[in-house]
Design an enzyme around this catalytic site. Structure first.
Site, PDB file in Angstrom:
ATOM      1  N   THR A  35      26.492  51.379  43.964  1.00  0.00           N
ATOM      2  CA  THR A  35      25.571  52.032  43.037  1.00  0.00           C
ATOM      3  C   THR A  35      24.990  51.028  42.044  1.00  0.00           C
ATOM      4  O   THR A  35      23.923  51.264  41.490  1.00  0.00           O
ATOM      5  CB  THR A  35      26.301  53.134  42.238  1.00  0.00           C
ATOM      6  N   ASP A  36      25.685  49.916  41.813  1.00  0.00           N
ATOM      7  CA  ASP A  36      25.249  49.013  40.720  1.00  0.00           C
ATOM      8  C   ASP A  36      23.850  48.446  40.963  1.00  0.00           C
ATOM      9  O   ASP A  36      22.987  48.495  40.082  1.00  0.00           O
ATOM     10  CB  ASP A  36      26.282  47.919  40.411  1.00  0.00           C
ATOM     11  N   LEU A 121      38.563  42.514  45.577  1.00  0.00           N
ATOM     12  CA  LEU A 121      39.066  42.627  44.197  1.00  0.00           C
ATOM     13  C   LEU A 121      38.367  41.639  43.259  1.00  0.00           C
ATOM     14  O   LEU A 121      38.850  41.362  42.162  1.00  0.00           O
ATOM     15  CB  LEU A 121      40.591  42.406  44.177  1.00  0.00           C
ATOM     16  N   SER A 124      35.860  36.087  43.094  1.00  0.00           N
ATOM     17  CA  SER A 124      34.801  35.155  42.669  1.00  0.00           C
ATOM     18  C   SER A 124      34.341  35.464  41.244  1.00  0.00           C
ATOM     19  O   SER A 124      34.148  34.546  40.437  1.00  0.00           O
ATOM     20  CB  SER A 124      33.623  35.175  43.650  1.00  0.00           C
ATOM     21  N   ASP A 168      31.033  43.529  39.064  1.00  0.00           N
ATOM     22  CA  ASP A 168      32.259  42.720  39.064  1.00  0.00           C
ATOM     23  C   ASP A 168      32.341  41.842  37.816  1.00  0.00           C
ATOM     24  O   ASP A 168      33.396  41.738  37.176  1.00  0.00           O
ATOM     25  CB  ASP A 168      32.315  41.842  40.319  1.00  0.00           C
TER      26      ASP A 168
HETATM   27  C1  GLA Z   1      30.636  43.968  45.615  1.00  0.00           C
HETATM   28  C2  GLA Z   1      29.527  43.505  44.675  1.00  0.00           C
HETATM   29  C3  GLA Z   1      29.297  44.518  43.562  1.00  0.00           C
HETATM   30  C4  GLA Z   1      29.115  45.928  44.112  1.00  0.00           C
HETATM   31  C5  GLA Z   1      30.214  46.254  45.131  1.00  0.00           C
HETATM   32  C6  GLA Z   1      29.990  47.575  45.811  1.00  0.00           C
HETATM   33  O1  GLA Z   1      31.852  43.976  44.936  1.00  0.00           O
HETATM   34  O2  GLA Z   1      29.860  42.262  44.112  1.00  0.00           O
HETATM   35  O3  GLA Z   1      28.170  44.120  42.792  1.00  0.00           O
HETATM   36  O4  GLA Z   1      27.847  46.089  44.675  1.00  0.00           O
HETATM   37  O5  GLA Z   1      30.344  45.245  46.118  1.00  0.00           O
HETATM   38  O6  GLA Z   1      30.115  48.615  44.912  1.00  0.00           O
END
Ligand code: GLA
Length: 376
Positions: A35-36, A121, A124, A168
């Protein structure tokens, strides 16, 4: 590697004491997946596993990166986007700070992380956010937390070359202990939502399926591309702007319709989860997690058989809800479960994996931890 080993190893490698040691955590996303980058909502929390980074400025303007875990040291004079190798996650942050006009010049870094790599998790982001926090402290940079998260995201997008969203880096920077971070990725508004599951006799059991996800980058980019294609067809900038899902679905080809249905319903599930947490209604939180997994499996098509088996086994073992967390195609599955049932549930998943001929999963329970900070 313990906290106390890092300064010692720094001295052995550089001949100097570090100016400080910083820590930045990995994250678990409780709900709100993919969703981000669609301008939507996410609800991650920081985990105890962190990247630890000792650092000291250098007067010759050079950058020297050492990984204790990989037993590797790399020098980098000119920082160029597209650099490959583990050090790109640190070098990219230096580059992003300089691009933004901050005067940072030369340092020794010694890194050690216990965030599992490739498990969804955010190993990075933990490295990027530790680097950013260290450089902000070393150079007295006055950069607010959200801007730090965006700089770390820029390092990941423009320097490392992974087209990820903001979740993240925001989680690793902004999370606080005992809370999940409710982030609106469009307005960048944040709210710390209490996540006191232990008070309710519950825990979050994490199953790392250890599934290698070699096609993850291409599949992630493909999901983003489908969302952008859907926006073009619908004449909007972000899927967040969809107000009438049924009307939107009638305008879209089948594949884009499934992707949009996941994103729009997932945004609503995040809002509903925040509300349920506010009233400590964990049965509803669990049901929303389970619905999120079904949506990722059936509409976004980012789960794999090991992940689905862990999900089903956790539910059969009494979890209130379960779901894969992170980008998908492997990685970790969460179960919201009574604390006294967690061991039995983990054993049930291990047995199911053995019976299916899959490798042995790794399990642990997790508690919401603090975001990036200086530790020494
Ligand atoms: C990875 C990406 C995040 C997000 C997720 C899925 O972790 O780094 O920005 O898009 O996938 O929700």
């Amino acid at each position: 590697m313990t906290f106390t080993d890092i300064p010692t190893r720094f001295y052995e490698l550089t001949g100097h004491h570090p100016a400080g040691v910083w820590a930045a955590p990995g994250r678990i996303n409780l709900i709100g997946e993919h969703t981000d980058y669609n301008g939507g909502y996410v609800l991650p929390f920081a985990i105890e596993q962190s990247a630890l980074l000792a650092a000291r400025p250098r007067s010759d303007g050079r950058w020297r990166f050492s990984s204790l875990d990989l037993d590797s040291t790399v020098e980098s004079g000119d920082l160029a986007p597209g650099e490959t190798g583990w050090q790109a996650y640190l070098a990219g942050v230096v580059w992003a700070l300089r691009e933004a006009g901050h005067d940072v010049g030369g340092a020794d870094f010694v890194l050690s992380s216990n965030v599992p790599i490739g498990a969804g998790l955010s190993s990075s982001a933990a490295i990027e956010c530790a680097t950013l926090t260290a450089l902000c402290d070393l150079h007295d940079l006055d950069i607010d937390p959200m801007s730090r998260a965006r700089l770390a995201q820029r390092a990941e997008n423009a320097y490392v070359g992974a087209p990820t969203g903001l979740m993240d880096q925001a989680a690793s920077t902004l999370c606080t202990a005992d809370h999940a971070l409710f982030l609106d990725c469009h307005t960048l508004a944040v709210q710390q939502v209490p996540l006191r599951i232990a008070d309710a006799g519950l825990t979050i059991l994490v199953i790392d399926t250890r599934t290698p996800h070699s096609h993850v980058d291409g599949e992630y980019a493909a999901r983003r591309a489908s969302c952008e294609q859907a926006c073009r067809i619908l004449g909007i900038d972000l899927l967040r702007q969809v107000t009438d899902l049924d009307a939107a679905l009638t305008q879209l080809p089948p594949l884009e319709a499934r992707r949009v249905r996941h994103v729009v319903t997932e945004n609503q599930r995040v809002l509903d989860t925040v509300e349920a947490l506010t009233s400590s209604d964990f049965a509803t939180v669990g049901a929303l997690m389970t619905a999120s997994h079904a949506s990722m499996r059936d509409d976004y098509e980012i789960t794999v058989p090991t992940v689905d088996l862990a999900f089903e086994t956790l539910l059969a073992a009494g979890a209130l809800g379960a779901r894969m967390t992170g980008g998908g195609f492997g990685g970790c599955v969460l179960g919201l479960i009574a604390a006294d049932r967690a061991d039995a549930a983990a054993a049930a998943v291990a047995e199911a994996f053995a019976a299916a001929g899959y490798g042995t999963p790794v399990s642990f329970t997790s508690h919401p931890a603090a975001g990036a900070h200086r530790i020494a």
